[in-house]
Design an enzyme around this catalytic site. Structure first.
Site, PDB file in Angstrom:
ATOM      1  N   ASP A 113       0.901  -1.260  -0.009  1.00 48.12           N
ATOM      2  CA  ASP A 113       0.073   0.013  -0.054  1.00 48.12           C
ATOM      3  C   ASP A 113       1.157   1.301   0.069  1.00 48.12           C
ATOM      4  O   ASP A 113       1.883   1.226   0.611  1.00 48.12           O
ATOM      5  CB  ASP A 113      -0.947   0.142   1.222  1.00 48.12           C
ATOM      6  CG  ASP A 113      -2.001   1.070   1.130  1.00 48.12           C
ATOM      7  OD1 ASP A 113      -2.341   1.533  -0.085  1.00 48.12           O
ATOM      8  OD2 ASP A 113      -2.574   1.385   2.057  1.00 48.12           O
TER       9      ASP A 113
ATOM     10  N   ASN B   4     -11.016  -2.363  -5.607  1.00 41.30           N
ATOM     11  CA  ASN B   4     -10.328  -1.336  -6.196  1.00 41.30           C
ATOM     12  C   ASN B   4     -11.172  -1.206  -7.620  1.00 41.30           C
ATOM     13  O   ASN B   4     -10.482  -0.249  -8.511  1.00 41.30           O
ATOM     14  CB  ASN B   4      -8.736  -2.073  -6.603  1.00 41.30           C
ATOM     15  CG  ASN B   4      -7.913  -1.843  -5.141  1.00 41.30           C
ATOM     16  OD1 ASN B   4      -6.990  -2.708  -5.111  1.00 41.30           O
ATOM     17  ND2 ASN B   4      -7.959  -0.911  -4.388  1.00 41.30           N
TER      18      ASN B   4
HETATM   19  C1  IPE Z   1      -5.469  -2.477  -0.405  1.00 38.22           C
HETATM   20  O1  IPE Z   1      -5.078  -1.310  -0.563  1.00 38.22           O
HETATM   21  C2  IPE Z   1      -5.673  -3.352  -1.779  1.00 38.22           C
HETATM   22  C3  IPE Z   1      -4.269  -3.678  -2.296  1.00 38.22           C
HETATM   23  C4  IPE Z   1      -3.004  -3.323  -1.839  1.00 38.22           C
HETATM   24  C5  IPE Z   1      -4.345  -4.015  -3.716  1.00 38.22           C
HETATM   25  P1  IPE Z   1      -6.194  -0.218  -0.617  1.00 38.22           P
HETATM   26  O2  IPE Z   1      -5.239   1.091  -0.831  1.00 38.22           O
HETATM   27  O3  IPE Z   1      -7.097  -0.696  -1.692  1.00 38.22           O
HETATM   28  O4  IPE Z   1      -7.287  -0.320   0.605  1.00 38.22           O
HETATM   29  P2  IPE Z   1      -7.735   0.687   1.500  1.00 38.22           P
HETATM   30  O5  IPE Z   1      -8.590   1.661   0.955  1.00 38.22           O
HETATM   31  O6  IPE Z   1      -6.621   1.722   2.189  1.00 38.22           O
HETATM   32  O7  IPE Z   1      -8.351  -0.001   2.605  1.00 38.22           O
HETATM   33  C1  IPE Z   2      -1.530   0.112  -3.466  1.00 42.82           C
HETATM   34  O1  IPE Z   2      -1.272   1.741  -3.366  1.00 42.82           O
HETATM   35  C2  IPE Z   2      -1.548  -0.419  -4.772  1.00 42.82           C
HETATM   36  C3  IPE Z   2      -3.083  -0.777  -4.900  1.00 42.82           C
HETATM   37  C4  IPE Z   2      -4.231  -0.635  -4.494  1.00 42.82           C
HETATM   38  C5  IPE Z   2      -3.275  -1.612  -6.307  1.00 42.82           C
HETATM   39  P1  IPE Z   2      -2.337   2.572  -3.399  1.00 42.82           P
HETATM   40  O2  IPE Z   2      -2.910   2.841  -4.960  1.00 42.82           O
HETATM   41  O3  IPE Z   2      -3.698   2.026  -2.613  1.00 42.82           O
HETATM   42  O4  IPE Z   2      -1.707   3.887  -2.783  1.00 42.82           O
HETATM   43  P2  IPE Z   2      -2.388   5.013  -1.746  1.00 42.82           P
HETATM   44  O5  IPE Z   2      -3.068   4.281  -0.770  1.00 42.82           O
HETATM   45  O6  IPE Z   2      -3.339   5.713  -2.518  1.00 42.82           O
HETATM   46  O7  IPE Z   2      -1.202   5.738  -1.663  1.00 42.82           O
HETATM   47 MG    MG Z   3      -3.963   2.374  -0.757  1.00 43.56          MG
END
Ligand code: IPE
Ligand code: IPE
Ligand code: MG
Length: 245
Positions: free
Chosen positions: A22, A70
């Site tokens: 993340d 997502n």
């Molecule tokens: C979790 O991260 C999903 C992945 C790393 C693929 P998200 O960024 O989507 O999760 P939330 O929104 O912080 O819960």
């Molecule tokens: C994790 O990084 C990757 C996926 C969820 C695919 P994020 O895209 O959630 O990055 P932040 O949390 O917005 O910084």
């Molecule tokens: Mg995220």
């Protein structure tokens, strides 16, 4: 063995480490870059971590790359995440085979393009003899997985392939997406968020949790070793008591 100043006991390494990668978007934003640049860098970091595991030889590494939630992101970002996954798998499949890595997929193929499905299937097939599992958790939701397992169970009962008397925590696992993957021992989430976000709910029932403040694109093998060092200091009781304490 010792890496980056962390002494690790090779006999007490986790069998299964799972990453919630993340912070890609925030990493990019901090640099005034589009979010997708963060995803690109994120995949490079994932490769670095998998390659570093050649030193550790942890048998199962999982990485959360796309959740069912997502899909709610802007279509351009969803499209980029799909294309990126396909491209990385394509580029990396030969190297995985050479490095004795077995590619596994945990999630569903619902809504994925036939081209991406083919890429995943090709990677699974052509690395099937590998020893060290890299499990991509993609188009995955933990609650969805449990509901899907319940549906498969009902169908198996209706077809007389399974009897309700034999249902137990153990036997239920055959209906999960990847029944051959063992429970998560260590769950690492980057970016400072302290939540599970619907990740491997069943498999993480007794996982040790480790939260790193680093954004995923800044995560390095050194940080991985810091997490493993922390893990090795913990006492896993599984509800029992330690008679020596
Ligand atoms: C979790 O991260 C999903 C992945 C790393 C693929 P998200 O960024 O989507 O999760 P939330 O929104 O912080 O819960
Ligand atoms: C994790 O990084 C990757 C996926 C969820 C695919 P994020 O895209 O959630 O990055 P932040 O949390 O917005 O910084
Ligand atoms: Mg995220």
């Amino acid at each position: 063995m010792k890496f980056f100043g962390y002494s690790l006991d090779p006999t007490r390494l986790p069998r299964h480490v799972a990453f919630i990668m993340d912070g890609n978007g925030r990493w990019a934003r901090q640099r005034f870059l589009p979010r997708n640049e963060g995803h690109k860098k994120g995949y490079e970091v994932l490769k670095t971590i998998i390659e570093f595991n050649e030193n550790l030889k942890i048998p199962y590494i999982s990485a959360y790359a796309f959740s069912t939630e997502n899909w709610q992101r802007p279509p351009e970002e969803v499209e980029f995440l799909m294309t990126m996954a396909g491209r990385v798998i394509d580029e990396y499949v030969d190297s995985m085979r050479e490095k004795n890595i077995r590619f596994c997929y945990t999630g569903t193929f619902d809504g994925l393009s036939p081209e991406l499905i083919r890429k995943f299937q090709h990677a699974i097939e052509s690395t099937r003899k590998g020893k060290y599992v890299f499990n991509i958790v993609f188009n995955y939701g933990g609650k969805r997985e449990i509901v899907d397992a319940a549906k498969k169970l009902v169908v198996a009962i209706q077809n007389n392939q399974f009897s309700l008397e034999n249902l137990s925590e153990n036997s239920f696992e055959q209906f999960l997406y990847s029944p051959d993957i063992p429970p998560v021992d260590l769950l690492i989430r980057t970016s400072g968020e302290q939540r599970i976000s619907n990740f491997l709910l069943w498999q993480s029932a007794y996982a040790e949790l480790y939260f790193s403040r680093k954004l995923w694109p800044d995560f390095r093998p050194k940080d991985f070793c810091a997490a493993l060092f922390d893990y090795q200091k913990r006492k896993r009781r599984f509800g029992k008591i330690d008679p020596k304490e």
